[in-house]
Write a protein that holds these residues in place. Structure first.
Motif, PDB file in Angstrom:
ATOM      1  N   ARG A  56       1.305  13.290 -10.912  1.00  0.00           N
ATOM      2  CA  ARG A  56       0.743  12.120 -10.229  1.00  0.00           C
ATOM      3  C   ARG A  56      -0.774  12.071 -10.400  1.00  0.00           C
ATOM      4  O   ARG A  56      -1.363  10.995 -10.509  1.00  0.00           O
ATOM      5  CB  ARG A  56       1.104  12.154  -8.753  1.00  0.00           C
ATOM      6  CG  ARG A  56       2.576  12.171  -8.447  1.00  0.00           C
ATOM      7  CD  ARG A  56       3.291  10.942  -8.921  1.00  0.00           C
ATOM      8  NE  ARG A  56       3.034   9.770  -8.117  1.00  0.00           N
ATOM      9  CZ  ARG A  56       3.788   8.674  -8.124  1.00  0.00           C
ATOM     10  NH1 ARG A  56       4.857   8.623  -8.910  1.00  0.00           N
ATOM     11  NH2 ARG A  56       3.488   7.624  -7.389  1.00  0.00           N
TER      12      ARG A  56
ATOM     13  N   ASP B  35      -2.112   7.021  -3.923  1.00  0.00           N
ATOM     14  CA  ASP B  35      -0.761   7.463  -4.264  1.00  0.00           C
ATOM     15  C   ASP B  35      -0.079   8.022  -3.016  1.00  0.00           C
ATOM     16  O   ASP B  35      -0.606   8.930  -2.363  1.00  0.00           O
ATOM     17  CB  ASP B  35      -0.843   8.544  -5.346  1.00  0.00           C
ATOM     18  CG  ASP B  35       0.511   8.831  -5.980  1.00  0.00           C
ATOM     19  OD1 ASP B  35       1.490   8.978  -5.234  1.00  0.00           O
ATOM     20  OD2 ASP B  35       0.580   8.920  -7.214  1.00  0.00           O
TER      21      ASP B  35
ATOM     22  N   THR C 237       0.811  -1.216   0.000  1.00  0.00           N
ATOM     23  CA  THR C 237       0.000   0.000   0.000  1.00  0.00           C
ATOM     24  C   THR C 237       0.845   1.267   0.000  1.00  0.00           C
ATOM     25  O   THR C 237       0.311   2.349  -0.236  1.00  0.00           O
ATOM     26  CB  THR C 237      -0.908   0.018   1.238  1.00  0.00           C
ATOM     27  OG1 THR C 237      -0.093   0.055   2.430  1.00  0.00           O
ATOM     28  CG2 THR C 237      -1.808  -1.207   1.283  1.00  0.00           C
TER      29      THR C 237
ATOM     30  N   ALA D 245      -4.296   5.555 -15.085  1.00  0.00           N
ATOM     31  CA  ALA D 245      -4.347   4.214 -14.499  1.00  0.00           C
ATOM     32  C   ALA D 245      -5.759   3.760 -14.151  1.00  0.00           C
ATOM     33  O   ALA D 245      -6.027   2.553 -14.144  1.00  0.00           O
ATOM     34  CB  ALA D 245      -3.473   4.165 -13.237  1.00  0.00           C
TER      35      ALA D 245
ATOM     36  N   PHE E 227      -4.704   2.219  -0.796  1.00  0.00           N
ATOM     37  CA  PHE E 227      -3.855   2.050  -1.975  1.00  0.00           C
ATOM     38  C   PHE E 227      -3.616   3.362  -2.716  1.00  0.00           C
ATOM     39  O   PHE E 227      -3.140   3.360  -3.850  1.00  0.00           O
ATOM     40  CB  PHE E 227      -4.487   1.031  -2.927  1.00  0.00           C
ATOM     41  CG  PHE E 227      -4.551  -0.355  -2.363  1.00  0.00           C
ATOM     42  CD1 PHE E 227      -3.447  -1.177  -2.370  1.00  0.00           C
ATOM     43  CD2 PHE E 227      -5.719  -0.818  -1.789  1.00  0.00           C
ATOM     44  CE1 PHE E 227      -3.506  -2.457  -1.826  1.00  0.00           C
ATOM     45  CE2 PHE E 227      -5.795  -2.094  -1.253  1.00  0.00           C
ATOM     46  CZ  PHE E 227      -4.685  -2.914  -1.266  1.00  0.00           C
TER      47      PHE E 227
ATOM     48  N   SER F  30      -7.310   7.709  -6.962  1.00  0.00           N
ATOM     49  CA  SER F  30      -6.006   7.053  -6.953  1.00  0.00           C
ATOM     50  C   SER F  30      -6.075   5.711  -6.240  1.00  0.00           C
ATOM     51  O   SER F  30      -5.450   4.737  -6.671  1.00  0.00           O
ATOM     52  CB  SER F  30      -4.981   7.966  -6.275  1.00  0.00           C
ATOM     53  OG  SER F  30      -3.750   7.315  -6.105  1.00  0.00           O
ATOM     54  N   ASP F  31      -6.833   5.643  -5.162  1.00  0.00           N
ATOM     55  CA  ASP F  31      -6.989   4.378  -4.442  1.00  0.00           C
ATOM     56  C   ASP F  31      -7.633   3.323  -5.335  1.00  0.00           C
ATOM     57  O   ASP F  31      -7.203   2.168  -5.368  1.00  0.00           O
ATOM     58  CB  ASP F  31      -7.837   4.621  -3.191  1.00  0.00           C
ATOM     59  CG  ASP F  31      -8.132   3.335  -2.438  1.00  0.00           C
ATOM     60  OD1 ASP F  31      -7.170   2.674  -2.007  1.00  0.00           O
ATOM     61  OD2 ASP F  31      -9.323   2.994  -2.287  1.00  0.00           O
TER      62      ASP F  31
ATOM     63  N   ARG G 138      -5.036   2.163  -8.086  1.00  0.00           N
ATOM     64  CA  ARG G 138      -3.880   1.384  -7.644  1.00  0.00           C
ATOM     65  C   ARG G 138      -4.264   0.109  -6.903  1.00  0.00           C
ATOM     66  O   ARG G 138      -3.401  -0.737  -6.660  1.00  0.00           O
ATOM     67  CB  ARG G 138      -2.996   2.243  -6.740  1.00  0.00           C
ATOM     68  CG  ARG G 138      -2.368   3.434  -7.441  1.00  0.00           C
ATOM     69  CD  ARG G 138      -1.795   4.426  -6.433  1.00  0.00           C
ATOM     70  NE  ARG G 138      -0.762   3.832  -5.622  1.00  0.00           N
ATOM     71  CZ  ARG G 138       0.535   3.816  -5.911  1.00  0.00           C
ATOM     72  NH1 ARG G 138       0.944   4.387  -7.041  1.00  0.00           N
ATOM     73  NH2 ARG G 138       1.413   3.270  -5.119  1.00  0.00           N
TER      74      ARG G 138
ATOM     75  N   THR H 202      -2.770   9.089 -12.267  1.00  0.00           N
ATOM     76  CA  THR H 202      -3.986   8.461 -11.742  1.00  0.00           C
ATOM     77  C   THR H 202      -5.057   8.392 -12.815  1.00  0.00           C
ATOM     78  O   THR H 202      -5.754   7.376 -12.956  1.00  0.00           O
ATOM     79  CB  THR H 202      -4.495   9.244 -10.524  1.00  0.00           C
ATOM     80  OG1 THR H 202      -3.524   9.161  -9.469  1.00  0.00           O
ATOM     81  CG2 THR H 202      -5.820   8.699 -10.028  1.00  0.00           C
TER      82      THR H 202
END
Length: 494
Positions: A386, A88, A27, A393, A86, A456-457, A460, A390
Motif C-alpha cells: 500500500r 489509505d 474517504t 499514485a 482521503f 497517501s491523503d 487519493r 501510494t
C-alpha cells in the motif's frame, strides 16, 4: 416566433431541472473505523487467551491494556479523519494489529518473568507492557503532531539539507560519546542520560530518506547521465559516484565506530533502492552491490566482532553456550512452534534472550507457529504494498521517492530481522517495527506512518475543480437580435 435553435453538435442536452450534483468523493474512513474495531477485538481476545493460559483468571491488566489501546487508536482515527481524510484506510488498522500483537506478546513475557522471579524468590519486576503503553501513547502524540503540523509534505523538501545534517549528526553522536553513555551489548547506538535514553539511528534513517528523496529529484540529471557500457549495461560515470560513495563511507563509519551492522546495511540498501527508482538504471544497483560486497569484505578482515557474527551465523552450535546461544535458542523456539504453534501462553519464549526486542519474531513463531508468523509477515507485506501504491499514485516526484523510500526501509528492516532470527543472514540487532518493545523504535515508526499517511491523503484526494473563466469579449459570438414589435419606430408619430 421562431423555434429554439438546436444544441451544438456533440453537446449533451440538459435534462429538465438540470443535472444532479455529483456525489461527494468517498474517504473510506468508515472502513478504517471498522478495521480498527476488528483490531481491538483481536487484541482483546489475545489478551484473554494469555491470561487464561498463564493464570487461569482474568485480572485488571486486561481492562487496563485493552481500554488504553482502544482509546489511543480511536484518537488516532479521529486525527486521520480530520487532517488526512482521503488517506489509505488500511495503513492505520494494520499498524493497530501489529502494535496490539506486540503488546500481547510483551504482556505474556512479563508474566513469564514474574513467574520466574517468584520461583527464585527474586523481586517481582515491573511489567514492560505498561511501559509499552506509555511509549505507544508518546508515539501517538508524535503521530498526531506530524499530521497537524505537516499540512503539505512537499514542504519537507525545502528543509531537506537541514534535515539531512540533523540526521547525520544524530547518527554520529553515539560514536563520540563514552561507552558508558552509548554502548549496549557491544553496539554504540544509544544516547544514555540519567532518566533518559534514546536510539538516534531510528530517527536518523527517516531524516536521511527525506534528504535523499529531495536530492535525487533536484539532481536527477546528474544520476541519469549515460556512462560506459559494460556487458550490455550502462554504468554511471566515475565523476557522478560522489553521492553514493559518501553514503557508503558514512555506513562504513557507522559499522566501524558504532559496531552497528544493521543500521549501516539498512541505510545503504534504502538509498540504493531509491537511487534505482529515481534513475531506472541497473548500473547503479551493480555499483551499489559491488560497494556493499567491498564494505563487507573490508569489515570482515578488519574487525573481530564482524568475524564473530559470521562465524556464529555459519556454525551457531560450535560455541552454543557463548556466542551461539541466542541464535540456537531462537531456532529451538521456532522448531517448538512448528506449523500451528503452542498457543498463547503455552510456550517458553522467555528461554530466548532479548525475546521482547530483537527476537520477538521467535516468540511469534513459537506460540503462533508458521501459520501465525506467515500471517504477520503478510500484514507487513500489505502495508509495504500500500505504501508503494501510494508512491505510484502521488503526482509529484518528491512524494513518489519519499513514499517509496519509507516503504522500502520497512521492507529491508523486516527482511534483516526475520533473516537474522531464522539464520538466513547474520544477526544484526534490529527490532521488528511496531511489535518489538522499545520507545525509540515506536516513536520513529509512528512518525514514518504519519508522513506516509499524509502522502497517501494527497495521492487519493480528488483534484480541485477549476472554475471555467469567462471567455474574453473579443471571442464572443455575434448575435442577431429581433426588434421588439411593441416598440415604436424611430421618427414615427406617437
Amino acid at each position: 416566433m421562431s423555434a429554439p435553435s438546436p444544441p451544438p453538435a456533440g453537446a449533451f442536452p440538459s435534462p429538465p431541472g438540470g443535472f444532479a450534483p455529483a456525489p461527494p468523493p468517498s474517504t473510506r474512513r468508515n472502513v478504517e473505523l471498522l478495521l480498527l474495531a476488528a483490531a481491538a477485538v483481536i487484541t482483546t481476545v489475545a489478551l484473554f487467551l494469555v491470561e487464561a493460559s498463564q493464570e487461569q483468571s482474568i485480572t485488571w491488566d486486561i481492562a487496563k491494556y485493552g481500554l488504553a489501546y482502544l482509546a489511543l487508536f480511536a484518537i488516532a482515527h479521529a486525527a486521520v479523519r480530520r487532517f488526512a481524510p482521503f488517506a489509505d484506510p488500511l495503513l492505520l488498522p494494520i499498524v493497530a494489529v501489529l502494535n496490539g500483537l506486540g503488546l500481547v506478546l510483551i504482556h505474556r513475557l512479563d508474566l513469564a518473568d514474574q513467574e520466574e522471579a517468584a520461583y527464585n524468590s527474586w523481586a517481582i519486576p515491573s511489567p514492560d507492557a505498561t511501559q509499552q503503553i506509555l511509549w505507544t501513547s508518546l508515539g501517538m502524540i508524535g503521530f498526531i503532531a506530524v499530521l497537524i503540523i505537516l499540512r503539505d509534505y512537499r514542504t519537507l523538501a525545502r528543509y531537506s539539507y537541514t534535515l539531512g545534517l540533523i540526521g547525520l549528526v544524530a547518527l554520529t553522536i553515539p560514536a563520540i560519546l563514552p561507552n558508558r553513555f552509548s554502548e549496549t551489548n557491544g553496539a554504540k547506538i544509544w544516547i544514555r542520560l540519567p532518566g533518559f535514553s534514546v536510539q538516534p539511528g531510528e530517527f536518523a534513517k527517516i531524516l536521511l530518506i527525506i534528504f535523499f528523496a529531495s536530492v535525487l529529484v533536484a539532481k536527477r540529471e546528474l544520476f541519469t547521465t549515460a556512462g560506459r557500457r559494460v556487458l550490455g549495461t550502462e554504468l554511471p560515470r566515475g565523476r557522478d559516484l560522489g553521492p553514493i560513495l559518501a553514503v557508503w563511507v558514512v555506513c562504513i563509519g557507522v559499522l566501524v565506530f558504532e559496531k552497528d551492522l544493521g543500521t549501516s546495511l539498512l541505510i545503504f540498501s534504502t538509498v540504493l533502492v531509491m537511487l534505482y527508482i529515481a534513475t531506472e538504471r541497473v548500473g547503479w544497483l551493480i555499483i551499489g552491490g559491488a560497494l556493499l560486497a567491498l564494505g563487507f569484505f573490508f569489515a570482515y578482515q578488519m574487525f573481530g566482532h564482524v568475524r564473530v557474527r559470521v562465524s556464529t551465523w555459519l556454525h551457531p552450535f560450535d560455541d552454543y553456550y557463548n556466542t551461539g546461544y541466542q541464535i540456537g535458542q531462537s531456532l529451538f523456539g521456532l522448531a517448538t512452534g512448528g506449523l500451528a504453534g503452542t498457543g498463547f501462553g503455552n510456550g517458553r519464549p522467555d528461554q530466548v534472550p532479548f525475546a521482547k526486542t530483537d527476537f520477538i519474531v521467535t516468540t511469534i513463531g513459537e506460540e503462533l507457529g508458521l501459520i501465525g508468523l506467515t500471517a504477520v509477515l503478510v500484514l507487513f507485506l500489505v502495508f509495504i504494498v500500500r505504501g508503494l501504491r501510494t508512491a505510484l499514485a502521488v503526482r509529484d516526484s518528491f512524494g513518489k521517492l519519499l513514499a517509496a523510500g519509507l516503504s522500502f526501509t520497512l521492507a529491508i528492516q523486516l527482511f534483516v530481522v526475520v533473516g537474522g532470527v531464522t539464520k538466513l543472514i547474520p544477526l544484526t540487532g534490529l527490532t521488528t517495527p511496531f511489535i518489538s518493545y522499545g520507545g525509540s523504535s515506536l516513536l520513529a515508526n509512528y512518525a514514518l506512518l504519519a508522513v506516509l499517511i499524509k502522502i497517501s491523503d494527497a495521492a487519493r484526494a480528488p483534484a480541485p475543480v477549476r472554475k471555467k473563466e469567462p471567455a474574453p469579449i473579443s471571442d464572443a459570438q455575434t448575435e442577431l437580435l429581433r426588434r421588439d414589435a411593441t416598440r415604436p419606430e424611430a421618427g414615427s408619430a406617437t
